[in-house]
Design an enzyme around this catalytic site. Structure first.
Site: not given
Length: 244
Positions: A89, A116, A154, A169
């Protein structure tokens, strides 16, 4: 390209890596995907990969030794200097531009954490990149690794049936992608825009550019702040603003 994923739960990747575009990419030898349970590198008889944090606190921390040994073994076996990517994160927010950057590499190693977090020595002395797929917390890095593998694969040559698909895209051009339609030309009273049926390729391309800009203006105006818009595009935006 070679992509190794270090995870304590390798079975999570079976369906994702064995289906659709990722399976086809492997069948075409465009990419080699390998998932390694780094528990097998633990140096104790119980294959323990985590321990209590120094200084106390909630949760368990992944030990440095199994992860260092796994990465070093993969480097040696492949004789490469891979990008070692930590899914966490705290990392850089993932983007299409980052996917395009990683798609130029020969070898990637993705580290999927649990508990953790990681021993900080992994972060400081082993990884080259830290990536977050969004401002939220998951139970582990596996889902993030799947996102990275899919978005990078991709982009590799020969993976998509039409090479233009990746170029146009959303986010590749800096804008959101224009609307798409297919047959029938009319469905339940809803019609395909006449311009797309005209066969006039130059006008169709202009319509797509305009609608791409309109969709970005409506949904992600923040993206326009980074765009070097030409005069025609600026006039379209002024028109959007006038018409609401």
């Amino acid at each position: 390209m070679k992509i190794d994923v270090l995870s304590l739960f390798p079975d999570m990747f079976t369906g994702v890596f064995g289906s659709s575009i990722l399976k086809q990419a492997q069948d075409r030898n465009a990419v080699s995907l390998n998932v390694v349970d780094f528990r097998q590198y633990a140096d104790n008889k119980h294959d323990k990969v985590d321990d209590y944090p120094y200084g106390g606190g909630a949760g368990m921390v992944l030990r440095a030794q199994p992860i260092f040994d796994a990465v070093e073994d993969l480097r040696k076996r492949n004789n490469t200097k891979p990008r070692v990517i930590l899914l966490c994160p705290q990392g850089e927010r993932y983007s299409q531009q980052k996917a395009e950057e990683l798609a130029e590499e020969e070898h990637l190693i993705l580290l999927c954490g649990h508990y953790e977090g990681y021993d900080e020595r992994v972060r400081k002395h082993l990884v080259t990149d830290e990536i977050s797929i969004g401002d939220y917390v998951l139970t582990g890095g596996e889902v993030g690794a799947m996102v990275v593998v899919d978005s990078v694969t991709r982009l590799l040559p020969g993976v998509l049936g039409n090479a233009e698909s990746a170029i146009t895209d959303s986010f590749s051009t800096g804008l959101l992608e224009h609307p798409h339609y297919t047959r029938p030309a009319e469905f339940r009273g809803m019609k395909v825009p006449d311009i797309l049926l005209s066969g006039h390729h130059k006008r169709i391309e202009e319509w797509r550019e305009r609608e791409s800009l309109r969709r970005t203006w409506l949904r992600r105006p923040d993206l326009l702040e980074r765009q070097d818009l030409n005069e025609r595009q600026k006039e379209w935006i002024r028109e959007f603003e006038r018409n609401g």
